[in-house]
Design a protein around this motif. Structure first.
Motif, PDB file in Angstrom:
ATOM      1  N   LEU A   1       1.543   4.164  -2.789  1.00  0.00           N
ATOM      2  CA  LEU A   1       1.213   5.551  -2.464  1.00  0.00           C
ATOM      3  C   LEU A   1       2.380   6.487  -2.748  1.00  0.00           C
ATOM      4  CD1 LEU A   1      -0.764   5.232   0.901  1.00  0.00           C
ATOM      5  CD2 LEU A   1      -1.624   6.135  -1.249  1.00  0.00           C
TER       6      LEU A   1
ATOM      7  N   GLU B   1       0.822  -1.212   0.000  1.00  0.00           N
ATOM      8  CA  GLU B   1       0.000   0.000   0.000  1.00  0.00           C
ATOM      9  C   GLU B   1       0.855   1.261   0.000  1.00  0.00           C
ATOM     10  OE1 GLU B   1      -3.446   2.242  -0.250  1.00  0.00           O
ATOM     11  OE2 GLU B   1      -3.097   0.102  -0.562  1.00  0.00           O
TER      12      GLU B   1
ATOM     13  N   LYS C   1      -6.471   4.335   3.269  1.00  0.00           N
ATOM     14  CA  LYS C   1      -5.146   3.840   2.869  1.00  0.00           C
ATOM     15  C   LYS C   1      -4.344   3.389   4.083  1.00  0.00           C
ATOM     16  CE  LYS C   1      -5.079   6.942  -1.143  1.00  0.00           C
ATOM     17  NZ  LYS C   1      -6.385   7.553  -0.843  1.00  0.00           N
TER      18      LYS C   1
END
Length: 336
Positions: A127, A123, A247
């Motif tokens: 990002l 993740e 997120k």
């Protein structure tokens, strides 16, 4: 030269000097008077500005003491804490000629002690794919204790970092980077062999989906070194599940091995649209085997928060910290 002519020239010079001198003197007096008036006016404005700022601050101090410190902590007596704070601040905004804002970083991750596995997970790699992420991780690992988010801004824009990270007040021993946590324990005066046993116990509890849940277990973990750590380390969860970005939830869930991550996050977001989550909602969100440890990682109320109060001449931030028996203004009041 003709003596008569010389006398005439000297007379002209003398008459010219005599005619110019009063003009110069008058001009000097006017300029001096103007300067003096400007100085007096400036001093009056300065004195008025200082007086106005002082009077405003005294009013703000009374509001902080008798409105904010008195009523804000009480708004956390039930699960709808942020809603209650919003209502209180709305009333204060209507009542006084000041603005009031609630600020909490509890939905973010502690930049100093976030587990490295969270940072290196899919993740966060996605990002931060627009920067040299390997360099970012390398810099983060090389700094024992980040004193400011800006320290990392050479490799990543500070605005982006502030979206996900903050400087924590206390580190949660149940959710931390073990290497950095171990180094911190040594700095707090704990022998290395004791540090190793503490880390091993925390790792064992995490693997078994448990955690340090109360003050008694916290004291047992640190033993005679409890006094060394109690002001810097906590067993209480620091990530507010009501404020955490999707997120962040995804990155943490993946690191902790939560099954059906997307489904779980969707359930949390739908529930958050209707109300703020409470402890009992964990039973509706997580599998039975994960509930206990999730309560050691995620909180439903912030560990600390700030109330920002803005006047025309003064700005104040009132810091509230959860000391176990409720929120108190132990963080102090910061004036700008």
């Amino acid at each position: 030269m003709n003596p008569g002519y010389q006398l005439e020239v000297e007379k002209i010079k003398e008459d010219g000097f005599l005619s110019i001198s009063p003009f110069v003197i008058s001009l000097s007096i006017i300029l001096l008077s103007s300067s003096l008036l400007m100085l007096i006016s400036y001093n009056q404005k300065t004195i008025y500005g200082v007086s106005r700022k002082w009077n405003e601050r005294k009013i703000m101090e009374r509001i902080i003491d008798f409105e904010i410190k008195e009523h804000i902590p009480d708004s956390f007596n039930d699960s709808s804490c942020v809603c209650n704070i919003d209502e209180i601040l709305k009333q204060l905004n209507e009542k006084y000629d000041f603005t009031f804002d609630y600020i909490s970083d509890s939905g973010k991750l502690d930049i100093n002690f976030i587990p490295e596995g969270v940072l290196t997970g899919n993740e966060f790699c996605n990002l931060f794919s627009d920067i040299d992420y390997d360099r970012f991780i390398s810099l983060w690992k090389s700094i024992p204790l980040v004193s400011s988010i800006d320290v990392l801004s050479d490799v990543c824009p500070a605005e982006k970092l502030n979206d996900f990270f903050y400087l924590g007040n206390k580190v949660n021993c149940n959710f931390t980077d073990y290497e950095k946590f171990s180094n911190a324990l040594v700095e707090l005066g704990i022998p290395e062999n004791k540090c190793s046993s503490i880390i091993a116990e925390l790792f064992r509890m995490k693997k078994s989906k448990k955690g340090i849940k109360n003050e008694y277990e916290f004291r047992i973990l640190f033993g005679i070194y409890y006094e060394n750590v109690k002001d810097f380390i906590t067993y209480k969860p620091t990530i507010n599940i009501n404020l955490a970005d999707e997120k962040i939830l995804k990155a943490v869930f993946e690191y902790l091995g939560i099954s059906r991550v997307s489904e779980t996050i969707k359930k949390i977001m739908l529930m958050r649209m209707n109300k703020e989550l409470s402890d009992i909602d964990f039973e509706l969100i997580f599998d039975n085997k994960n509930i206990e440890f999730m309560k050691c990682v995620f909180a439903v109320k912030p560990q600390s928060f700030r109330i920002k109060m803005n006047g025309r001449c003064n700005h104040a931030e009132i810091v509230f910290v959860d000391e176990g028996d409720g929120y108190i203004c132990s963080g102090g009041v910061y004036w700008k």
